[in-house]
Design a protein around this motif. Structure first.
Motif, short mmCIF file in Angstrom:
data_model
loop_
_atom_site.label_atom_id
_atom_site.label_comp_id
_atom_site.label_asym_id
_atom_site.label_seq_id
_atom_site.Cartn_x
_atom_site.Cartn_y
_atom_site.Cartn_z
N VAL A 76 0.87 -1.17 0.00
CA VAL A 76 0.00 0.00 0.00
C VAL A 76 0.91 1.22 0.00
O VAL A 76 1.78 1.34 0.88
CB VAL A 76 -0.92 0.04 1.24
N SER A 77 0.74 2.11 -0.97
CA SER A 77 1.60 3.28 -1.08
C SER A 77 0.79 4.56 -1.00
O SER A 77 -0.33 4.64 -1.52
CB SER A 77 2.37 3.25 -2.42
N PHE A 78 1.39 5.56 -0.35
CA PHE A 78 0.82 6.90 -0.32
C PHE A 78 1.76 7.84 -1.05
O PHE A 78 2.91 7.99 -0.67
CB PHE A 78 0.62 7.37 1.12
N ARG A 79 1.26 8.41 -2.14
CA ARG A 79 2.03 9.31 -2.99
C ARG A 79 3.39 8.71 -3.35
O ARG A 79 4.44 9.34 -3.28
CB ARG A 79 2.19 10.68 -2.34
N GLY A 80 3.33 7.41 -3.72
CA GLY A 80 4.50 6.71 -4.23
C GLY A 80 5.38 6.07 -3.20
O GLY A 80 6.32 5.35 -3.55
N THR A 81 5.10 6.27 -1.91
CA THR A 81 5.94 5.71 -0.85
C THR A 81 5.19 4.60 -0.12
O THR A 81 4.11 4.85 0.43
CB THR A 81 6.35 6.79 0.17
N PRO A 82 5.73 3.37 -0.11
CA PRO A 82 5.06 2.27 0.60
C PRO A 82 4.89 2.60 2.08
O PRO A 82 5.78 3.17 2.71
CB PRO A 82 6.02 1.09 0.41
N LEU A 83 3.74 2.25 2.62
CA LEU A 83 3.45 2.52 4.03
C LEU A 83 4.19 1.54 4.93
O LEU A 83 4.29 0.35 4.64
CB LEU A 83 1.95 2.41 4.30
#
Length: 451
Positions: A79-86
């Motif tokens: 799951v990524s937020f703005r390209g960064t994995p959580l």
């Protein structure tokens, strides 16, 4: 609302991918190892859109929402937020829950400030932003009130203000209107959509979990329908190309509701999905592939009687509208009638079978006999009835059935299945249940042959 906490240069532009899942799978511990709740979910959420996650109970939509929020870690995939994995809680999201989740000893203003306080925002700035959020969501005058002084609708407004005050990129809503009465829910839903359209909404995307088809079509730009068996997968995605404000009476609106309904219920398409049971396997029912729907005997009996009064066939959408219900509110009863062989669904019509018509028109004793015969076609009911009849003592502890069900269901689902099986079996006089020793027993008044 103030924007100083989120500089304009950092605000995502419409179309930018904010959230993305790749091959997301979530499992929970079961008796046989891991029980899948979600499998292979590929999903994107972009700035400027409202995405509705729609599905029946057990489809994993709330679990998916929590994975997107970083509250639940995936078992597989990313799951990524703005390209960064959580790697923990998602810093760009805020959640609105179904049950308000307010602290009763804090005032409205103090409840709204909680998120800012956790982010160590200075008190003066925190108070200013909180009052802006309270004003935006229509809570002016209630700053010093406590939750017990508020109506359900006002409590949920506090929940919205608390989420919006941190100016998240994505607002996550888990059935936020389902605990409200119809008029209050409609009013709050309408006000939120007006804010969204006005450009004053301090968030760039919304992810809404709902089981309400009309709510999804009314609010969303994209509807993601999740299937529930044997685990949550994306069954189909609908782009909602309808102008706002949306006209419920329009042919386009009603057509989309019909198409979503057919997909959500699995009619016509389910047997053609890869890896799913085809028509030739329907008769081989097991406790795993034929769980009991969350329908009471009174509920399914009432639906059968209403359809019988209408000549044995009726359009489900029209029936729900006449009864003041949402179409999806009747789905558990529809599933139950189908499982029992009392009805079939043809296109959008619910059609009673000959057996269903007899059940609906019979007196109480005869209808119970018909129900008893039909209930034995439900694998879990049959399993319990057979078990107690073949037991030397005429009793069996529910632990035996819990262990069997735990191979296929979570602990919460096991409880739900046994509660429903107990309800059906008692009504049919197939067996009784004693809560103190937690055991099923053969009903002494039953003279039925062993199955």
């Amino acid at each position: 609302m103030r924007r100083s906490m989120s500089p304009a240069t950092d605000r995502p532009v419409n179309g930018e991918v904010l959230l993305e899942t790749v091959d997301l799978t979530k499992t929970y511990a079961g008796a046989d190892g891991e029980l899948p709740v979600l499998r292979g979910i590929d999903l994107t959420v972009r700035a400027g859109e409202i995405v509705a996650l729609l599905g029946k109970s057990g489809s994993g939509k709330s679990t998916l929402l929590r994975c997107l929020a970083g509250l639940v870690a995936p078992s597989q995939g990313t799951v990524s937020f703005r390209g960064t994995p959580l790697a923990g809680a998602n810093p760009g999201t805020a959640m609105v829950f179904q049950t308000f989740a307010l602290l009763p000893w804090l005032t409205v203003q103090q409840n709204v400030e909680l998120g800012l306080e956790a982010r160590q925002v200075p008190p003066r700035e925190r108070a200013r932003a909180t009052l802006d959020a309270i004003d935006l969501i229509g809570l002016d005058g209630f700053e010093s009130a406590y939750p017990k002084e508020l109506s359900g609708g006002m409590r949920q407004r506090v929940g919205f203000a608390r989420a919006l005050v941190v100016e998240p990129d994505v607002l996550m809503m888990d059935e936020p209107f389902s605990a409200l009465d119809v008029l209050t829910a409609e009013n709050l839903r309408g006000e939120l959509m007006e804010l969204w359209e006005s450009g004053r909404f301090p968030t760039r995307a919304i992810v809404l979990v709902t089981h309400n088809i009309e709510e999804a079509v009314m609010m969303a730009d994209r509807i993601v329908v999740l299937g529930a068996r044997p685990y949550g997968t994306i069954r189909e995605t609908f782009e909602v190309d309808l102008a706002r404000p949306r006209d419920r009476a329009s042919a386009e609106f009603e057509d989309l509701i019909d198409r979503v309904y057919r997909t959500m219920t699995g009619r016509a398409k389910e047997s053609r999905l890869p890896g799913r049971a085809g028509a030739e396997e329907i008769e081989r029912r097991t406790v795993a592939n034929s769980p009991l729907p969350t329908a009471s005997v009174d509920g399914l009996s009432g639906l059968a009687e209403i359809v019988a009064h209408r000549g044995g066939r009726c359009d489900l959408a029209d029936l729900a509208d006449d009864l003041g219900l949402e179409v999806d509110d009747a789905l558990p009863q529809v599933d139950a009638l189908e499982l029992l062989g009392f009805a079939t669904v043809s296109d959008d019509d619910l059609v009673l079978t000959e057996l269903g018509t007899a059940f609906a028109r019979a007196d109480v004793q005869r209808s119970k006999q018909i129900f008893a015969d039909a209930a034995l076609e439900a694998p879990l009911v049959k399993l319990i009835a057979t078990g107690v009849r073949q037991s030397r003592s005429g009793t069996m502890g529910d632990g035996f059935f819990r262990d069997l069900l735990a191979h296929h269901f979570t602990s919460e689902q096991v409880n739900q299945q046994l509660e429903r099986a107990t309800d059906w079996g008692r009504y049919a006089e197939l067996y009784g249940y004693d809560a103190e020793p937690r055991e099923y027993r053969l009903d002494e008044g039953v003279q039925r042959s062993s199955t």
